[in-house]
Motif scaffolding. Sequence first.
Motif, PDB file in Angstrom:
ATOM      1  N   UNK A  68       0.827  -1.214   0.000  1.00  0.00           N
ATOM      2  CA  UNK A  68       0.000   0.000   0.000  1.00  0.00           C
ATOM      3  C   UNK A  68       0.861   1.263   0.000  1.00  0.00           C
ATOM      4  N   UNK A  69       1.948   1.237   0.760  1.00  0.00           N
ATOM      5  CA  UNK A  69       2.814   2.431   0.775  1.00  0.00           C
ATOM      6  C   UNK A  69       3.666   2.524  -0.493  1.00  0.00           C
ATOM      7  N   UNK A  70       3.997   1.361  -1.077  1.00  0.00           N
ATOM      8  CA  UNK A  70       4.653   1.344  -2.397  1.00  0.00           C
ATOM      9  C   UNK A  70       3.795   2.144  -3.381  1.00  0.00           C
ATOM     10  N   UNK A  71       2.479   1.893  -3.364  1.00  0.00           N
ATOM     11  CA  UNK A  71       1.580   2.612  -4.267  1.00  0.00           C
ATOM     12  C   UNK A  71       1.591   4.119  -4.013  1.00  0.00           C
ATOM     13  N   UNK A  72       1.643   4.493  -2.734  1.00  0.00           N
ATOM     14  CA  UNK A  72       1.675   5.922  -2.389  1.00  0.00           C
ATOM     15  C   UNK A  72       2.906   6.579  -3.029  1.00  0.00           C
ATOM     16  N   UNK A  73       4.025   5.846  -2.990  1.00  0.00           N
ATOM     17  CA  UNK A  73       5.271   6.397  -3.544  1.00  0.00           C
ATOM     18  C   UNK A  73       5.220   6.446  -5.068  1.00  0.00           C
ATOM     19  N   UNK A  74       4.919   5.298  -5.706  1.00  0.00           N
ATOM     20  CA  UNK A  74       5.077   5.251  -7.164  1.00  0.00           C
ATOM     21  C   UNK A  74       3.996   6.034  -7.906  1.00  0.00           C
ATOM     22  N   UNK A  75       2.844   6.266  -7.255  1.00  0.00           N
ATOM     23  CA  UNK A  75       1.773   7.015  -7.929  1.00  0.00           C
ATOM     24  C   UNK A  75       2.134   8.494  -8.112  1.00  0.00           C
ATOM     25  N   UNK A  76       3.169   8.962  -7.426  1.00  0.00           N
ATOM     26  CA  UNK A  76       3.479  10.396  -7.502  1.00  0.00           C
ATOM     27  C   UNK A  76       4.084  10.806  -8.838  1.00  0.00           C
ATOM     28  N   UNK A 105     -13.569  10.316  -8.159  1.00  0.00           N
ATOM     29  CA  UNK A 105     -12.329   9.519  -8.162  1.00  0.00           C
ATOM     30  C   UNK A 105     -12.330   8.397  -9.217  1.00  0.00           C
ATOM     31  N   UNK A 106     -11.100   7.828  -9.414  1.00  0.00           N
ATOM     32  CA  UNK A 106     -10.974   6.580 -10.180  1.00  0.00           C
ATOM     33  C   UNK A 106     -10.926   5.471  -9.142  1.00  0.00           C
ATOM     34  N   UNK A 107     -12.065   4.794  -8.973  1.00  0.00           N
ATOM     35  CA  UNK A 107     -12.141   3.791  -7.905  1.00  0.00           C
ATOM     36  C   UNK A 107     -11.605   2.449  -8.387  1.00  0.00           C
ATOM     37  N   UNK A 108     -10.793   1.814  -7.534  1.00  0.00           N
ATOM     38  CA  UNK A 108     -10.206   0.520  -7.929  1.00  0.00           C
ATOM     39  C   UNK A 108     -10.413  -0.521  -6.831  1.00  0.00           C
ATOM     40  N   UNK A 109     -10.026  -1.752  -7.166  1.00  0.00           N
ATOM     41  CA  UNK A 109      -9.967  -2.820  -6.163  1.00  0.00           C
ATOM     42  C   UNK A 109      -8.825  -2.493  -5.194  1.00  0.00           C
ATOM     43  N   UNK A 110      -8.711  -3.292  -4.125  1.00  0.00           N
ATOM     44  CA  UNK A 110      -7.654  -2.984  -3.150  1.00  0.00           C
ATOM     45  C   UNK A 110      -6.414  -3.869  -3.329  1.00  0.00           C
ATOM     46  N   UNK A 111      -6.274  -4.460  -4.523  1.00  0.00           N
ATOM     47  CA  UNK A 111      -5.065  -5.251  -4.789  1.00  0.00           C
ATOM     48  C   UNK A 111      -3.939  -4.278  -5.149  1.00  0.00           C
ATOM     49  N   UNK A 112      -3.181  -3.877  -4.130  1.00  0.00           N
ATOM     50  CA  UNK A 112      -2.158  -2.861  -4.343  1.00  0.00           C
ATOM     51  C   UNK A 112      -1.114  -3.334  -5.347  1.00  0.00           C
ATOM     52  N   UNK A 113      -0.597  -2.389  -6.120  1.00  0.00           N
ATOM     53  CA  UNK A 113       0.429  -2.601  -7.148  1.00  0.00           C
ATOM     54  C   UNK A 113      -0.119  -3.262  -8.414  1.00  0.00           C
ATOM     55  N   UNK A 114      -1.316  -3.815  -8.369  1.00  0.00           N
ATOM     56  CA  UNK A 114      -1.942  -4.280  -9.617  1.00  0.00           C
ATOM     57  C   UNK A 114      -3.466  -4.217  -9.472  1.00  0.00           C
ATOM     58  N   UNK A 115      -3.921  -3.037  -9.067  1.00  0.00           N
ATOM     59  CA  UNK A 115      -5.357  -2.852  -8.824  1.00  0.00           C
ATOM     60  C   UNK A 115      -6.125  -2.824 -10.144  1.00  0.00           C
ATOM     61  N   UNK A 116      -7.399  -3.144 -10.051  1.00  0.00           N
ATOM     62  CA  UNK A 116      -8.274  -3.067 -11.230  1.00  0.00           C
ATOM     63  C   UNK A 116      -9.264  -1.924 -11.069  1.00  0.00           C
ATOM     64  N   UNK A 146     -11.774   2.505   0.529  1.00  0.00           N
ATOM     65  CA  UNK A 146     -11.292   2.946   1.854  1.00  0.00           C
ATOM     66  C   UNK A 146     -10.352   4.153   1.733  1.00  0.00           C
ATOM     67  N   UNK A 147     -10.284   4.717   0.507  1.00  0.00           N
ATOM     68  CA  UNK A 147      -9.478   5.916   0.247  1.00  0.00           C
ATOM     69  C   UNK A 147      -7.990   5.702   0.421  1.00  0.00           C
ATOM     70  N   UNK A 148      -7.513   4.517   0.044  1.00  0.00           N
ATOM     71  CA  UNK A 148      -6.078   4.276  -0.046  1.00  0.00           C
ATOM     72  C   UNK A 148      -5.671   4.365  -1.510  1.00  0.00           C
ATOM     73  N   UNK A 149      -4.492   4.953  -1.765  1.00  0.00           N
ATOM     74  CA  UNK A 149      -4.029   5.111  -3.143  1.00  0.00           C
ATOM     75  C   UNK A 149      -3.572   3.769  -3.710  1.00  0.00           C
ATOM     76  N   UNK A 150      -3.929   3.529  -4.978  1.00  0.00           N
ATOM     77  CA  UNK A 150      -3.510   2.287  -5.642  1.00  0.00           C
ATOM     78  C   UNK A 150      -2.833   2.615  -6.967  1.00  0.00           C
ATOM     79  N   UNK A 151      -2.099   1.627  -7.508  1.00  0.00           N
ATOM     80  CA  UNK A 151      -1.623   1.729  -8.894  1.00  0.00           C
ATOM     81  C   UNK A 151      -2.035   0.470  -9.653  1.00  0.00           C
ATOM     82  N   UNK A 152      -2.009   0.598 -10.985  1.00  0.00           N
ATOM     83  CA  UNK A 152      -2.650  -0.427 -11.833  1.00  0.00           C
ATOM     84  C   UNK A 152      -1.685  -1.449 -12.398  1.00  0.00           C
ATOM     85  N   UNK A 153      -0.444  -1.476 -11.914  1.00  0.00           N
ATOM     86  CA  UNK A 153       0.545  -2.383 -12.504  1.00  0.00           C
ATOM     87  C   UNK A 153       1.325  -1.655 -13.579  1.00  0.00           C
TER      88      UNK A 153
END
Length: 413
Positions: A68-76, A105-116, A146-153
Amino acid sequence: MARIVMKFGGTSVGDIERIRRVARLVAHEQAQGNEVAVVVSAMSGETNRLVALANEAGTGLSPKDFDDEYDVVVATGEQVTTGLLSLCLRNLGLKARSWQGWQFPIETSDVHASARIADIKSDAIIDSMKNGVIAVIPGFQGITPEERITTLGRGGSDTSAVAVAAAVKADLCDIYTDVDGVYTTDPRITSKAQRMKAISYEEMLEMASLGAKVLQTRSVELAMAKKVPVRVLSSFLEPGEPNPGTIVCDEEEIVEKQIVSGIAYSRDEAKVSILGVVDNPGVAGRIFGALADANVNVDMIVQAPSRTEGKVNMTFTIPERDADRTQDLMNSIKETIGFRDIIVKKDVSKVSVIGVGMRSHVGVAKIMFEALSSKGINIENISTSEIKISVLIDASYTELAVRALHTAYGLDS
Ligand code: ADP
Ligand code: ASP
Ligand code: MG
């Protein structure tokens, strides 16, 4: 007037000069009377830099504590580009504003680093487009309920662009990149590769999932499901220069059909051989069940009798990045499965020929096997579907195999 989503990849926004050119392309599109939204990637190299930082800071953490924190970093990385492009657009006298993934928002699943992507609330973007304010949107990013940042892979900005295009009911999703279209094979491998005028969704889906990284696989899946017309074209040309690109569309719309349309390759492969497996009902289920639970994608499965009576050898391929944990996982359930030994080979690649024409033509496989054998290339595994044949070979022969097949199927320019 049309509604267009334009997406620009990392190399296309690699420095301010390139972002200025992107701004000119966007301005030109709007000047034609079109409503425009833009999706951007991080500047080239930036996501890799952020991934390395996150890996360094998070060494030793389990995926649960890391992702989850990886996503916070790489989404920037993408956020930076949205701001820079908006500034360049304003500098041309246009109205533009950036939107972050969490703002629509762009709402996604909670599978961090490869969310859909689950849902995009597009009202504000549509209003913006209608009012002539260019919406500049970061690819790759989303937010969970839950308002956590995700990335899509990796490569996920393509998917963001297609998803935004579907959400705003765009007439076209233009993917601008560092090549001027989809080629018969990766133009970095052979200068004889040719740009295709059009490719069907199905073929593009196979090309992408078998290694052609020009479009992320999920973006093609989504375009096919939502019927979004996608065009791949060059971001290195000035507005007004001829830039026909490649249209990704329904098979019926394509006039010139080839038996084999393209060749793809993937070096991200490892071959796993589980030797001396007890030949009981349910064994395969236990092996592949354990891999599925661990989220390991398995391909090219071959089961063959072993020299020992009542035993079989099971061979399959997995992404190379999963090789070590697959070996550990199999060893941890060695007793339950009942096998003698496991061998994992990493220096293999998968080379595939793809074409809808295979459905109605015989002899396609023969050409492949003869072309490879004439170069002395040994085939370690084979898998087929209706429109593709893949072979697993020693990685050092990848380029040679791609070039030989490109010639053998008459694709050379
Ligand atoms: P972007 O940063 O714009 O998303 P990518 O690097 O993800 O761009 O994808 C573009 C690259 O895809 C090209 O530079 C090319 O080397 C590679 N590629 C692989 N296979 C193909 C193909 N069949 N046609 C075009 N490009 C391909
Ligand atoms: N910046 C992300 C990546 O490098 C997403 C993308 O460019 O599509 O993977
Ligand atoms: Mg890409």
